[in-house]
Design an enzyme around this catalytic site. Structure first.
Site, PDB file in Angstrom:
ATOM      1  CG  ASP A   1      -0.318   4.230   2.571  1.00 23.25           C
ATOM      2  OD1 ASP A   1      -1.003   3.379   3.142  1.00 23.25           O
ATOM      3  OD2 ASP A   1       0.865   4.507   2.866  1.00 23.25           O
TER       4      ASP A   1
HETATM    5  N1  URA Z   1       3.967   0.704   2.882  1.00 17.80           N
HETATM    6  C1  URA Z   1       3.482   1.947   3.026  1.00 17.80           C
HETATM    7  O1  URA Z   1       3.975   2.710   3.843  1.00 17.80           O
HETATM    8  N2  URA Z   1       2.440   2.319   2.262  1.00 17.80           N
HETATM    9  C2  URA Z   1       1.878   1.521   1.325  1.00 17.80           C
HETATM   10  O2  URA Z   1       0.936   1.927   0.630  1.00 17.80           O
HETATM   11  C3  URA Z   1       2.397   0.233   1.181  1.00 17.80           C
HETATM   12  C4  URA Z   1       3.433  -0.154   1.979  1.00 17.80           C
END
Ligand code: URA
Length: 234
Positions: free
Chosen positions: A104
């Site tokens: 993310d």
């Molecule tokens: N889990 C999440 O919530 N975000 C990420 O970027 C990777 C795994």
């Protein structure tokens, strides 16, 4: 044997079948220089397939790097709203490399990028269960009940999560740090698991993929994987 175009494109690891169909629909796929039609088939290896300017199948040369992604970058190849892209952190000499999976915008840490479609596909295939370990900082405390829930399964809107491992739990004032190892990779999975237990994620960093660890790689820096590391991943 001839194969549907969207399947050939997806097999290169560049994108999913659904995304490939969309690219065909948008007229962004060419077969031997001619714009391809939806539902078209082709003989893999017998024709030149391009998605925009990327030749499918010409990806075997294999450059794979590990990047320590900072917060504030996105993993797509472009962003209409102008956010910074992880590709901007890599020098142009490396050529076009594609992220293997996503982190993310607000997640940092170990991101692999490659032009080796087979490797990308192998690592992203759910059957191979490549583990991913995250360092998580949450607001609140991870009591025995919540820890057990993370390890045995949390019910999310897309079903219960699989077994996971929690380690290195450390309380720090109103917050708590721990390591969480998952064997599946759903969208925003760590954040959703923690939120379901009333734990707001303050910081999230991926520190390992399989037995490949981020180590001391500085934030925003990258390095090529060694041949030994690539063999282990495969
Ligand atoms: N889990 C999440 O919530 N975000 C990420 O970027 C990777 C795994």
């Amino acid at each position: 044997m001839s194969e549907r175009l969207h399947k050939i494109i997806a097999a290169s690891g560049l994108m999913s079948r659904r995304q490939a169909e969309e690219m065909i629909r948008l007229g962004r796929v060419k077969v031997d220089g001619r714009v391809a039609g939806l539902g078209e088939s082709a003989e893999p290896g017998e024709v030149e397939i391009r998605v925009d300017d990327q030749v499918i199948g010409a990806m075997a040369s294999g450059v794979t790097v590990m990047l320590n992604k900072p917060v504030g970058y996105i993993c797509t190849m472009n962003d209409p709203s102008g956010r910074r892209l992880v590709s901007e952190l890599l020098p142009p000499e490396l050529g076009r490399l594609y992220p293997i999976g996503r982190l993310d915008f607000n997640t940092e840490g170990l991101l692999l990028l490659t032009n080796d479609g087979a490797l990308a596909q192998h690592l992203m295939h759910p059957r191979h269960h490549v583990s991913k370990t995250y360092l998580v900082k949450v607001r609140g405390q991870l009591d025995g009940h919540k820890r057990q829930a993370l390890e045995t399964g949390v019910l999310l809107d897309d079903g219960p999560t699989h077994q996971a491992r929690v380690a290195a739990v450390r309380a720090h004032g109103r917050n708590c740090w721990f390591e969480l190892t998952l064997h599946e990779g759903r969208n925003r999975q760590v954040r959703r698991m923690c939120e379901a237990l009333g734990l707001g994620v303050v910081r999230l960093k991926r520190i390992a993929v399989g037995d490949l660890t981020l180590g001391e790689l500085p934030r925003g820096a990258w390095r090529k994987l060694t041949a030994a590391e690539l063999n282990r991943l495969r």
